[in-house]
Structure formats: structure tokens, C-alpha cells
Write a protein that holds these residues in place. Structure first.
Motif, PDB file in Angstrom:
ATOM      1  N   VAL A 262       0.828  -1.211   0.000  1.00  0.00           N
ATOM      2  CA  VAL A 262       0.000   0.000   0.000  1.00  0.00           C
ATOM      3  C   VAL A 262       0.856   1.253   0.000  1.00  0.00           C
ATOM      4  CG1 VAL A 262      -1.956  -1.128   1.117  1.00  0.00           C
ATOM      5  CG2 VAL A 262      -0.219  -0.008   2.524  1.00  0.00           C
ATOM      6  N   ARG A 263       2.132   1.107   0.388  1.00  0.00           N
ATOM      7  CA  ARG A 263       3.076   2.232   0.307  1.00  0.00           C
ATOM      8  C   ARG A 263       4.339   1.732  -0.396  1.00  0.00           C
ATOM      9  NH1 ARG A 263       4.458   4.675   5.824  1.00  0.00           N
ATOM     10  NH2 ARG A 263       4.267   2.515   6.515  1.00  0.00           N
ATOM     11  N   THR A 264       4.532   2.192  -1.611  1.00  0.00           N
ATOM     12  CA  THR A 264       5.705   1.851  -2.410  1.00  0.00           C
ATOM     13  C   THR A 264       6.374   3.147  -2.832  1.00  0.00           C
ATOM     14  OG1 THR A 264       4.579  -0.117  -3.266  1.00  0.00           O
ATOM     15  CG2 THR A 264       6.517   0.647  -4.476  1.00  0.00           C
ATOM     16  N   PHE A 265       7.697   3.220  -2.712  1.00  0.00           N
ATOM     17  CA  PHE A 265       8.394   4.450  -3.075  1.00  0.00           C
ATOM     18  C   PHE A 265       8.622   4.462  -4.584  1.00  0.00           C
ATOM     19  CE2 PHE A 265      12.301   7.167  -3.311  1.00  0.00           C
ATOM     20  CZ  PHE A 265      11.669   8.346  -2.921  1.00  0.00           C
ATOM     21  N   LEU A 266       7.788   5.223  -5.267  1.00  0.00           N
ATOM     22  CA  LEU A 266       7.809   5.319  -6.726  1.00  0.00           C
ATOM     23  C   LEU A 266       7.740   6.781  -7.135  1.00  0.00           C
ATOM     24  CD1 LEU A 266       5.209   2.616  -7.880  1.00  0.00           C
ATOM     25  CD2 LEU A 266       7.643   2.627  -8.441  1.00  0.00           C
ATOM     26  N   GLY A 267       8.613   7.186  -8.042  1.00  0.00           N
ATOM     27  CA  GLY A 267       8.539   8.546  -8.557  1.00  0.00           C
ATOM     28  C   GLY A 267       8.641   9.614  -7.497  1.00  0.00           C
TER      29      GLY A 267
ATOM     30  N   ASP B  67       0.747  -3.580   5.821  1.00  0.00           N
ATOM     31  CA  ASP B  67       0.348  -2.187   5.652  1.00  0.00           C
ATOM     32  C   ASP B  67       1.158  -1.225   6.507  1.00  0.00           C
ATOM     33  OD1 ASP B  67      -1.504  -3.195   3.940  1.00  0.00           O
ATOM     34  OD2 ASP B  67      -3.270  -2.697   5.156  1.00  0.00           O
ATOM     35  N   ASP B  68       1.791  -1.723   7.564  1.00  0.00           N
ATOM     36  CA  ASP B  68       2.578  -0.844   8.425  1.00  0.00           C
ATOM     37  C   ASP B  68       4.042  -0.755   7.980  1.00  0.00           C
ATOM     38  OD1 ASP B  68       3.361  -3.405   9.133  1.00  0.00           O
ATOM     39  OD2 ASP B  68       3.343  -3.024  11.299  1.00  0.00           O
ATOM     40  N   ALA B  69       4.340  -1.178   6.765  1.00  0.00           N
ATOM     41  CA  ALA B  69       5.710  -1.125   6.250  1.00  0.00           C
ATOM     42  C   ALA B  69       5.703  -0.529   4.848  1.00  0.00           C
ATOM     43  CB  ALA B  69       6.335  -2.522   6.235  1.00  0.00           C
ATOM     44  N   VAL B  70       6.886  -0.172   4.370  1.00  0.00           N
ATOM     45  CA  VAL B  70       7.061   0.502   3.093  1.00  0.00           C
ATOM     46  C   VAL B  70       7.926  -0.362   2.191  1.00  0.00           C
ATOM     47  CG1 VAL B  70       7.735   2.683   1.993  1.00  0.00           C
ATOM     48  CG2 VAL B  70       7.054   2.677   4.395  1.00  0.00           C
TER      49      VAL B  70
ATOM     50  N   VAL C 243      11.988  -4.036   2.406  1.00  0.00           N
ATOM     51  CA  VAL C 243      10.800  -3.664   3.181  1.00  0.00           C
ATOM     52  C   VAL C 243      11.272  -3.000   4.464  1.00  0.00           C
ATOM     53  CG1 VAL C 243       8.794  -4.520   4.440  1.00  0.00           C
ATOM     54  CG2 VAL C 243       9.396  -5.513   2.220  1.00  0.00           C
ATOM     55  N   PHE C 244      10.764  -1.796   4.698  1.00  0.00           N
ATOM     56  CA  PHE C 244      11.188  -0.992   5.848  1.00  0.00           C
ATOM     57  C   PHE C 244       9.992  -0.712   6.736  1.00  0.00           C
ATOM     58  CE2 PHE C 244      12.453   3.284   7.633  1.00  0.00           C
ATOM     59  CZ  PHE C 244      13.543   2.840   8.374  1.00  0.00           C
ATOM     60  N   GLY C 245      10.057  -1.182   7.980  1.00  0.00           N
ATOM     61  CA  GLY C 245       9.023  -0.875   8.959  1.00  0.00           C
ATOM     62  C   GLY C 245       9.331   0.459   9.600  1.00  0.00           C
ATOM     63  N   ASP C 246       8.734   1.524   9.105  1.00  0.00           N
ATOM     64  CA  ASP C 246       9.154   2.866   9.510  1.00  0.00           C
ATOM     65  C   ASP C 246       8.728   3.240  10.916  1.00  0.00           C
ATOM     66  OD1 ASP C 246       6.612   2.738   8.251  1.00  0.00           O
ATOM     67  OD2 ASP C 246       6.571   4.893   7.971  1.00  0.00           O
ATOM     68  N   ASP C 247       7.823   2.462  11.515  1.00  0.00           N
ATOM     69  CA  ASP C 247       7.450   2.701  12.914  1.00  0.00           C
ATOM     70  C   ASP C 247       8.081   1.692  13.874  1.00  0.00           C
ATOM     71  OD1 ASP C 247       5.845   4.974  12.645  1.00  0.00           O
ATOM     72  OD2 ASP C 247       4.094   3.787  12.092  1.00  0.00           O
ATOM     73  N   ASP C 248       8.811   0.733  13.339  1.00  0.00           N
ATOM     74  CA  ASP C 248       9.356  -0.327  14.186  1.00  0.00           C
ATOM     75  C   ASP C 248      10.446   0.207  15.111  1.00  0.00           C
ATOM     76  OD1 ASP C 248       7.771  -1.921  12.636  1.00  0.00           O
ATOM     77  OD2 ASP C 248       9.398  -3.074  11.724  1.00  0.00           O
TER      78      ASP C 248
ATOM     79  N   LEU D  58      16.580   3.226  18.058  1.00  0.00           N
ATOM     80  CA  LEU D  58      16.232   3.893  16.817  1.00  0.00           C
ATOM     81  C   LEU D  58      14.806   3.531  16.409  1.00  0.00           C
ATOM     82  CD1 LEU D  58      19.556   3.231  14.848  1.00  0.00           C
ATOM     83  CD2 LEU D  58      18.971   5.194  16.301  1.00  0.00           C
ATOM     84  N   THR D  59      14.294   4.291  15.459  1.00  0.00           N
ATOM     85  CA  THR D  59      12.971   4.009  14.894  1.00  0.00           C
ATOM     86  C   THR D  59      13.137   3.671  13.425  1.00  0.00           C
ATOM     87  OG1 THR D  59      11.874   5.524  16.425  1.00  0.00           O
ATOM     88  CG2 THR D  59      10.686   4.934  14.421  1.00  0.00           C
ATOM     89  N   GLY D  60      12.585   2.531  13.028  1.00  0.00           N
ATOM     90  CA  GLY D  60      12.693   2.084  11.646  1.00  0.00           C
ATOM     91  C   GLY D  60      13.600   0.874  11.540  1.00  0.00           C
ATOM     92  N   ARG D  61      13.082  -0.194  10.935  1.00  0.00           N
ATOM     93  CA  ARG D  61      13.823  -1.453  10.876  1.00  0.00           C
ATOM     94  C   ARG D  61      13.618  -2.092   9.507  1.00  0.00           C
ATOM     95  NH1 ARG D  61      12.154  -7.060  12.396  1.00  0.00           N
ATOM     96  NH2 ARG D  61      10.068  -6.152  12.476  1.00  0.00           N
ATOM     97  N   VAL D  62      14.705  -2.548   8.916  1.00  0.00           N
ATOM     98  CA  VAL D  62      14.604  -3.309   7.677  1.00  0.00           C
ATOM     99  C   VAL D  62      14.080  -4.699   8.019  1.00  0.00           C
ATOM    100  CG1 VAL D  62      15.925  -4.391   5.816  1.00  0.00           C
ATOM    101  CG2 VAL D  62      16.369  -2.010   6.455  1.00  0.00           C
ATOM    102  N   ARG D  63      12.991  -5.072   7.378  1.00  0.00           N
ATOM    103  CA  ARG D  63      12.388  -6.381   7.645  1.00  0.00           C
ATOM    104  C   ARG D  63      12.816  -7.437   6.628  1.00  0.00           C
ATOM    105  NH1 ARG D  63       6.017  -5.027   8.914  1.00  0.00           N
ATOM    106  NH2 ARG D  63       6.342  -3.381  10.492  1.00  0.00           N
ATOM    107  N   ARG D  64      13.008  -6.998   5.383  1.00  0.00           N
ATOM    108  CA  ARG D  64      13.326  -7.985   4.351  1.00  0.00           C
ATOM    109  C   ARG D  64      14.027  -7.298   3.192  1.00  0.00           C
ATOM    110  NH1 ARG D  64       9.069 -12.543   2.009  1.00  0.00           N
ATOM    111  NH2 ARG D  64      10.647 -13.930   1.119  1.00  0.00           N
TER     112      ARG D  64
END
Length: 474
Positions: A22-27, A62-65, A398-403, A426-432
Motif C-alpha cells: 500500500v506504500r511503495t516508493f515510486l517517482g 500495511d505498516d511497512a514501506v 521492506v522498511f518498517g518505519d514505525d518499528d 532507533l525508529t525504523g527497521r529493515v524487515r526484508r
């Protein structure tokens, strides 16, 4: 037909998958999308609910980017020669855990340094069995090889690094101002780029013992040293028309000259590092070697000005300058800042550290992401890295920006358990992380992903290495 294709799949059998988010970094913005992957490359980018036939589906929570794989154009892997400091296996595993799918290795502190074609071949042979992500190499411009950079350029280095002050290792000498001009002329003629450690040795003081107080070390490498050296780089770029890049900018006092040079149309780029944006000199304890680097971490007010340059686009990239060493070297001299080795180990946590501070300052995630992706890719001249685009390699993270991310040096995948971020929350964790559509790292699985083999490339040469059963430091 026997063998495997470029993504590691048996020949004759196409691999097709789709990653939906639901959140993809595009453009340059976050938006819903589905990324279709075929044989290791991005075949299409469609709507998040569009059907994709015959594809294995992955749904990003949905809680990740979903991000493009990050690019780090400033990493000291140190192998061979000083592999006890770091190595291709440990560095690239740590990189994958930090969302990085492409790194460019610096021409020092390995032995030999990457200053000849033969030495570049040695580095490639060291990387080939051990790299878990894509790896490229910078060449070195030193007094001994000036006038003979063309063979290294033709062999595939991304550009040439030089020091204007002593590098700290005897096998990689620094250039004086006359040699800087000569290097810029040669690099300009090749159509390459010169990347510069910009400190003026005439303005550095305190060679040897400085004591345990960080303030003494900071005073020994004053802001004027960076400003003088950067002025010299700008002047050389103006005379030659060559491309120049300022490495690890720590002093915001140099920003007016950099802005003026860019406004004048010079081919100048500049990077800074997470530690200059997130750590303040006022907070560094006595004798804490994990915080020593050159140029040094400066005061909080200076960091505020660097952040302004991040936001307004003056700074092109945020990279780790990952430069680790052994515990003994970091603790040498009983904590004397003049005697211990300088370098920050931050490869695995750079995005998390910067996002933590950006969030505190009210800066949105999408504003800093280009500095970790397309920014360093452009600095290095990488055409197909750092973005989600049709035809590009399927390098994704995949980055959990609230993790929450509590950092413990012992848990990081760097070879030596030393980190300036040890003990920080820190806030934000790489999940995959995926490389060419193959899972390289999965935090929920405790380390490397579920692929039968891991793959990285060294300038187009396919690397194949067995997946370790655990992600422990090697």
C-alpha cells in the motif's frame, strides 16, 4: 539445457512473482503499487489490486514501506589484507540487513590498495566467493599512479578516490595541490570522476597523543581544514571541467562554497554520513573510540545546518563511510583520541539512524529516501540501481518505519562488535531485502532469506555462495 539464468533459476523455467504494498516508493512519493518480477528483473509496475497471472505473491504489511534496494557508494570492506577489520561476507550480510543491495568498495584500507589493474583483480577475486549483494570498486589516485589511471578506468572502476591529507595507511599516499590538479585533468580526460577526502594538512594539528577528551581531537581537525581543501577541489573542477565529488562532508561552513559551485554549473556532488547528522560532539564521552572519524563529528549547531542542506538538495547522498577496525585498534592508547583508529562502523543501521532524526525534525521519509537510493547511485554512475523501474534489477527492501530498533553492537552483522549506535533506540527497521527477486535477508527468520543460494555481482560477474545457516559474524 543445464545451468541457471542470471537470477539463479533453472534454465527453461521462468520465475515470476509479484510484491504488493500500500506504500511503495515510486517517482519520489509513496503510493500503492504491485511490482512484478520476472527472472530477477522488474517486468512491470501495476496497481496494487491488478491481477498478475502465474505469479507467486508477497504482500507487504500495511505498516511497512516497499523501497528500492539502497545504494551505499562509500564502504571500506578491507579485504584482503585487513580482513580481520571487515570482509566481503560480513560487510555484505550487514548491508543486506540494512536494506542495501549495492555497495561500492573504497580503494583502501585493503592490502593491496586498488591502485593498479592487478590489484583490482585481487579485490575481485576476494569478493567473488563471498559477496551477498552487488559490489563495485573505486580506484585510487595516489602519487605513484598519476598519469596512468586509464587502465584502471578501462578495467571498470567507478572513479578515483584521493586524499588531500594523510590517509592513515602508508600504502595509500595523499596528493598535494599540484597533484590534485593533475589528477583532475586526467580524470576529466577519461570522462570519469574524482572523489576527494577534503582536509588541508597544513591546517591539521596534533599528530600523536591528544588525550581522552573529544574536544582536543575536534580542535585538531578544525572546520577551516575542510573549507580550504574543498575550495581547492572546486577550483580544480572549474579549471578542468572534470567531475568532482566531496566525500563525507562534516563541516557545514563549506556549504556556501558548494552551493555557489553548483549554481555556477560545476559538475560537483557532495555526500554526508549518518553520524554527522545524528550524533553531536557535545555528547561524545571521553575515550570513546567508536565515535572517532576523520573529518570529525562536529557540534549540534553544525548538524542543524547539514540538515538544511539535506532538505534543500545541496547534499546529494547520505552514505555510511563504513570504516571499521578491530576492538584493539579502537581501544588503543588507553582511549587517547590521537592514537586510536578512526572510522565509524554504521553500514547496517544508517537508514534507521537518519530516519529517527528526520522524523524528530518533522522531515517525511520520502524526502530522505533519494539520498539513500538514486543519490549515491548517481554519484557512482550506476544507471540501474536505487529505483523501482521496469527493466531494473529487482532489488527491493521492506522498511518498517514505525518499528523500534534497539541497537546492540554484539547483534550487528559487522565483523567487529563496535558501533557508535550501540545502546541507542532507533525508529525504523529493515524487515526484508531481495536481490534480483531472491530473498537475501528476512528479519522475521532471524537472518538470511529463504533462497537456496545468495547472489551478488562484481561488475557483471555472477557470484554464487551458499546461504549460511545463521547470520552470525564471520
Amino acid at each position: 539445457m543445464n545451468g541457471a539464468d542470471s537470477a539463479g533459476n533453472p534454465r527453461g523455467r521462468r520465475s515470476r512473482s509479484v510484491i504488493r504494498a500500500v506504500r511503495t516508493f515510486l517517482g519520489g512519493r509513496l503510493q500503492p503499487a504491485a511490482v512484478v518480477i520476472e527472472d530477477g528483473r522488474i517486468a512491470d509496475v501495476v496497481g496494487p489490486l491488478d491481477p498478475v497471472l502465474d505469479a507467486r505473491a508477497v504482500q507487504v504489511p500495511d505498516d511497512a514501506v516497499l523501497l528500492p534496494g539502497l545504494v551505499d557508494s562509500h564502504v571500506h570492506v578491507n579485504e584482503p589484507g585487513r580482513t580481520e577489520w571487515e570482509g566481503f561476507r560480513s560487510a555484505t550480510l550487514a548491508a543486506a540487513a540494512g536494506g542495501i543491495t549495492t555497495l561500492v568498495d573504497m580503494p583502501l584500507n585493503s592490502i593491496p590498495p586498488t591502485t593498479t589493474v592487478a590489484n583490482l583483480a585481487v579485490k575481485r577475486r576476494a569478493a567473488a566467493p563471498s559477496a551477498y549483494i552487488d559490489v563495485g570498486f573505486w580506484g585510487g589516485a595516489v602519487p605513484e599512479n598519476l598519469g596512468r589511471l586509464a587502465p584502471l578506468h578501462e578495467a571498470g572502476v567507478f572513479g578515483f578516490k584521493c586524499f588531500l591529507a594523510p590517509s592513515g595507511v602508508d600504502e595509500f599516499g595523499h596528493l598535494d595541490r599540484r597533484q590534485l590538479d593533475a589528477a583532475m585533468e586526467e580524470v576529466a580526460a577519461l570522462g570519469s570522476r574524482l572523489i576527494v577526502h577534503a582536509e588541508d594538512p597544513a591546517l591539521l594539528t596534533g599528530d600523536g597523543e591528544l588525550g581522552r577528551k573529544y574536544a582536543a581531537f575536534l580542535a585538531s581537525r578544525p572546520p577551516a581544514s575542510e573549507e580550504s581543501a574543498i575550495d581547492a577541489v572546486i577550483a580544480a573542477a572549474r579549471r578542468t571541467g572534470g567531475r568532482a565529488h566531496i566525500l563525507h562532508l562534516s563541516n557545514a561552513g563549506a556549504l556556501p562554497a558548494i552551493r555557489a559551485a553548483k549554481a555556477a554549473g560545476l559538475a560537483l556532488t557532495v555526500e554526508t554520513c549518518p553520524h554527522y547528522l545524528t550524533i553531536a560532539a557535545e555528547d561524545i564521552p571521553d575515550g570513546a573510540g567508536e565515535f572517532k572519524c576523520c573529518p570529525p563529528i562536529r557540534e549540534a549547531a553544525n548538524a542543524d545546518l547539514l540538515w538544511e542542506a539535506v532538505v534543500d538538495g545541496t547534499i546529494d547522498a547520505i552514505v555510511s563511510d563504513h570504516s571499521p577496525s578491530t576492538l584493539d585498534l579502537k581501544r588503543s592508547g588507553d582511549g587517547d583520541f590521537g592514537l586510536m583508529w578512526g572510522g565509524i562502523a554504521g553500514l547496517q543501521v544508517g537508514l534507521s539512524a537518519v530516519w529517527t532524526e528526520a522524523r524528530r525534525r518533522g522531515i517525511p521519509l520520502e524526502q530522505i529516501l533519494p539520498l539513500f537510493t538514486t543519490g549515491p547511485a548517481r554519484v557512482a554512475g550506476l544507471a540501474d540501481a536505487g529505483e523501482i523501474a521496469v527493466g531494473a534489477p529487482a532489488h527491493l527492501t521492506v522498511f518498517g518505519d514505525d518499528d523500534p530498533l534497539p541497537v546492540r553492537a554484539d547483534d550487528l552483522l559487522h565483523r567487529n562488535p563496535v558501533s557508535a549506535y550501540d545502546g541507542k533506540l532507533l525508529t525504523g527497521r529493515v524487515r526484508r531485502t531481495w536481490l534480483r527477486g531472491v530473498s537475501m535477508f528476512d528479519a522475521d527468520e532471524g537472518g538470511p532469506g529463504d533462497a537456496p543460494r545468495l547472489r551478488g555481482r562484481v561488475r557483471g560477474e555472477l557470484l554464487v555462495a551458499p546461504v549460511p545457516r545463521s547470520a552470525h559474524r564471520s
